[in-house]
Design a protein around this motif. Structure first.
Motif, PDB file in Angstrom:
ATOM      1  N   ALA A 246       0.824  -1.212   0.000  1.00 51.36           N
ATOM      2  CA  ALA A 246       0.000   0.000   0.000  1.00 51.36           C
ATOM      3  C   ALA A 246       0.853   1.256   0.000  1.00 51.36           C
ATOM      4  CB  ALA A 246      -0.929  -0.007   1.210  1.00 51.36           C
ATOM      5  N   SER A 247       0.503   2.218  -0.840  1.00 45.52           N
ATOM      6  CA  SER A 247       1.206   3.503  -0.845  1.00 45.52           C
ATOM      7  C   SER A 247       0.691   4.408   0.266  1.00 45.52           C
ATOM      8  CB  SER A 247       1.027   4.185  -2.207  1.00 45.52           C
ATOM      9  OG  SER A 247      -0.354   4.325  -2.517  1.00 45.52           O
ATOM     10  N   ASP A 248      -0.589   4.273   0.597  1.00 47.25           N
ATOM     11  CA  ASP A 248      -1.183   5.048   1.693  1.00 47.25           C
ATOM     12  C   ASP A 248      -1.457   4.080   2.839  1.00 47.25           C
ATOM     13  OD1 ASP A 248      -2.766   6.489   3.465  1.00 47.25           O
ATOM     14  OD2 ASP A 248      -3.861   7.534   1.898  1.00 47.25           O
ATOM     15  N   SER A 250      -2.209   4.512   6.024  1.00 50.04           N
ATOM     16  CA  SER A 250      -3.359   4.804   6.877  1.00 50.04           C
ATOM     17  C   SER A 250      -4.654   4.348   6.214  1.00 50.04           C
ATOM     18  CB  SER A 250      -3.414   6.294   7.189  1.00 50.04           C
ATOM     19  OG  SER A 250      -4.544   6.600   7.979  1.00 50.04           O
ATOM     20  N   ALA A 251      -4.805   4.635   4.933  1.00 44.88           N
ATOM     21  CA  ALA A 251      -6.008   4.221   4.210  1.00 44.88           C
ATOM     22  C   ALA A 251      -6.082   2.706   4.112  1.00 44.88           C
ATOM     23  CB  ALA A 251      -6.029   4.849   2.824  1.00 44.88           C
ATOM     24  N   ALA A 252      -4.910   2.061   3.979  1.00 40.27           N
ATOM     25  CA  ALA A 252      -4.889   0.604   3.879  1.00 40.27           C
ATOM     26  C   ALA A 252      -5.429  -0.040   5.148  1.00 40.27           C
ATOM     27  CB  ALA A 252      -3.473   0.119   3.595  1.00 40.27           C
ATOM     28  N   LEU A 253      -5.094   0.530   6.307  1.00 41.32           N
ATOM     29  CA  LEU A 253      -5.573  -0.045   7.562  1.00 41.32           C
ATOM     30  C   LEU A 253      -7.090  -0.007   7.659  1.00 41.32           C
ATOM     31  CD1 LEU A 253      -3.069   1.118  10.326  1.00 41.32           C
ATOM     32  CD2 LEU A 253      -3.391  -1.168   9.388  1.00 41.32           C
ATOM     33  N   ASP A 254      -7.703   1.017   7.070  1.00 42.86           N
ATOM     34  CA  ASP A 254      -9.160   1.113   7.127  1.00 42.86           C
ATOM     35  C   ASP A 254      -9.831  -0.079   6.464  1.00 42.86           C
ATOM     36  OD1 ASP A 254      -9.057   3.491   8.466  1.00 42.86           O
ATOM     37  OD2 ASP A 254      -9.223   4.730   6.677  1.00 42.86           O
ATOM     38  N   THR A 255      -9.157  -0.689   5.517  1.00 43.97           N
ATOM     39  CA  THR A 255      -9.753  -1.826   4.807  1.00 43.97           C
ATOM     40  C   THR A 255      -9.166  -3.169   5.218  1.00 43.97           C
ATOM     41  OG1 THR A 255      -8.147  -1.583   2.998  1.00 43.97           O
ATOM     42  CG2 THR A 255     -10.240  -0.386   2.797  1.00 43.97           C
ATOM     43  N   LEU A 256      -8.023  -3.166   5.902  1.00 43.97           N
ATOM     44  CA  LEU A 256      -7.332  -4.420   6.208  1.00 43.97           C
ATOM     45  C   LEU A 256      -7.501  -4.905   7.642  1.00 43.97           C
ATOM     46  CD1 LEU A 256      -3.951  -3.822   4.321  1.00 43.97           C
ATOM     47  CD2 LEU A 256      -5.752  -5.458   3.701  1.00 43.97           C
ATOM     48  N   LEU A 257      -7.975  -4.061   8.541  1.00 42.12           N
ATOM     49  CA  LEU A 257      -8.142  -4.507   9.921  1.00 42.12           C
ATOM     50  C   LEU A 257      -9.203  -5.600   9.995  1.00 42.12           C
ATOM     51  CD1 LEU A 257      -7.841  -1.114  11.814  1.00 42.12           C
ATOM     52  CD2 LEU A 257      -6.262  -3.048  11.920  1.00 42.12           C
ATOM     53  N   PRO A 258      -9.051  -6.561  10.907  1.00 33.77           N
ATOM     54  CA  PRO A 258      -9.900  -7.761  10.868  1.00 33.77           C
ATOM     55  C   PRO A 258     -11.371  -7.512  11.153  1.00 33.77           C
ATOM     56  CG  PRO A 258      -8.495  -7.754  12.823  1.00 33.77           C
ATOM     57  CD  PRO A 258      -8.007  -6.648  11.941  1.00 33.77           C
ATOM     58  N   TYR A 259     -11.715  -6.400  11.808  1.00 33.50           N
ATOM     59  CA  TYR A 259     -13.125  -6.115  12.052  1.00 33.50           C
ATOM     60  C   TYR A 259     -13.741  -5.307  10.914  1.00 33.50           C
ATOM     61  CZ  TYR A 259     -10.914  -1.871  13.924  1.00 33.50           C
ATOM     62  OH  TYR A 259     -10.139  -0.748  14.091  1.00 33.50           O
ATOM     63  N   THR A 260     -12.931  -4.943   9.906  1.00 36.10           N
ATOM     64  CA  THR A 260     -13.418  -4.261   8.718  1.00 36.10           C
ATOM     65  C   THR A 260     -13.472  -5.181   7.509  1.00 36.10           C
ATOM     66  OG1 THR A 260     -12.507  -2.161   9.506  1.00 36.10           O
ATOM     67  CG2 THR A 260     -13.026  -2.298   7.172  1.00 36.10           C
ATOM     68  N   LEU A 261     -12.449  -6.005   7.384  1.00 34.06           N
ATOM     69  CA  LEU A 261     -12.309  -6.908   6.243  1.00 34.06           C
ATOM     70  C   LEU A 261     -13.217  -8.138   6.405  1.00 34.06           C
ATOM     71  CD1 LEU A 261     -10.498  -7.364   3.662  1.00 34.06           C
ATOM     72  CD2 LEU A 261      -9.018  -8.719   5.157  1.00 34.06           C
ATOM     73  N   ALA A 262     -13.950  -8.460   5.361  1.00 34.59           N
ATOM     74  CA  ALA A 262     -14.813  -9.643   5.396  1.00 34.59           C
ATOM     75  C   ALA A 262     -13.982 -10.901   5.223  1.00 34.59           C
ATOM     76  CB  ALA A 262     -15.872  -9.549   4.300  1.00 34.59           C
ATOM     77  N   PRO A 263     -14.224 -11.956   5.973  1.00 25.76           N
ATOM     78  CA  PRO A 263     -13.402 -13.172   5.902  1.00 25.76           C
ATOM     79  C   PRO A 263     -13.316 -13.799   4.511  1.00 25.76           C
ATOM     80  CG  PRO A 263     -14.801 -13.252   7.833  1.00 25.76           C
ATOM     81  CD  PRO A 263     -15.245 -12.058   7.036  1.00 25.76           C
ATOM     82  N   GLY A 264     -14.372 -13.706   3.725  1.00 23.32           N
ATOM     83  CA  GLY A 264     -14.374 -14.341   2.405  1.00 23.32           C
ATOM     84  C   GLY A 264     -13.944 -13.451   1.267  1.00 23.32           C
TER      85      GLY A 264
END
Length: 266
Positions: A246-248, A250-264
């Motif tokens: 990821a180049s950004d 902070s923005a990557a964490l918004d989508t990669l944290l386990p309570y944000t990212l869907a398991p499938g």
């Protein structure tokens, strides 16, 4: 720090609301290293949180629970523990058995209503209403039993101590019925701690504070991933790969944290 000095790993569990009003909340589990068991550590973890705080009876939480923005909720599993121990030692006909039976009724009510909530038979609002109606007479039985036996057993006997603890926690313990997310106990936190406790013998004499803090961060990720339905090893591989690309960040964490990212989704 010296390898023989005392250290603590604190664990907190909370929820992030789902994107929709009917979506299930997503659990977040946080591990925090500290060199003491002081209530100040708990205060620093909780910060400016407002809402329901469910804990055991440790005195370090009492000051936090007095904040006007916090509703302090107790734990029936910790109340039950000493009564159950007495039943195990003295048999099912002992005095403490009645308290175990009454607490079991609370858990049966919870189990039955949770099943109906999960099946879509109850809305969250109706679940709370029905739980309050069903538990109120049981709470009254419990309070009456505690008041009765408080004056009939030596206060420093095992049963007297169990009764004193239960009475001290009673007003907090009955508050779980006020919110659908709350359950009779804080066992989900106890369960999140268990893998760390089991593994602790492998690092009994580790002496790096930085390592302990890093361990807490990793356990936070892993246990939160598990709580949200991820297979932890697969999740960590995805996280470390995508975050590095990821180049950004902070923005990557918004989508990669386990309570944000869907398991499938990966």
């Amino acid at each position: 720090r010296p390898a023989t000095s005392q250290s603590r790993m604190w664990v907190a569990r909370g929820f992030k609301e789902g994107p929709g009003s009917t979506d299930p909340p997503r659990p977040i589990i946080w591990f925090e290293y500290a060199d003491s068991r002081s209530g100040d550590v708990a205060a620093s973890i909780i910060g400016n949180f407002s809402g329901y705080l469910q804990t055991d009876g440790y005195s370090g939480y009492t000051r936090i629970g007095r904040r006007p923005e916090i509703v302090h909720v107790g734990c029936w599993a910790h109340i039950r523990r000493e009564f159950y121990r007495l039943v195990s030692e003295q048999g099912p006909s002992c005095t403490a058995a009645e308290m175990v039976r009454l607490i079991r009724k609370l858990y049966q009510i919870e189990k039955d209503l949770r099943a109906r909530l999960a099946a879509g038979e109850l809305s969250r609002e109706v679940f709370v209403e029905e739980r309050k109606a069903a538990t109120t007479p049981v709470f009254e039985e419990i309070r009456s039993w505690l008041n009765h036996w408080e004056t009939k057993v030596p206060p420093h006997s095992p049963l007297g101590s169990a009764i004193a603890y239960a009475l001290g926690q009673y007003r907090r313990a009955i508050r779980y019925v006020d919110h659908w997310l709350l359950t009779p106990d804080n066992n989900p936190v106890e369960n999140a701690i268990r893998p760390f406790v089991i593994g602790r013998k492998n690092w009994l004499f580790h002496d790096s504070v930085h390592g302990a803090k890093a361990s807490g961060r990793l356990y936070s990720l892993i246990e939160t991933a598990k709580a949200n339905g991820h297979e932890p090893y697969r999740y960590l591989c995805h996280l470390f790969t995508e975050y590095a690309r990821a180049s950004d960040k902070s923005a990557a964490l918004d989508t990669l944290l386990p309570y944000t990212l869907a398991p499938g989704s990966y």
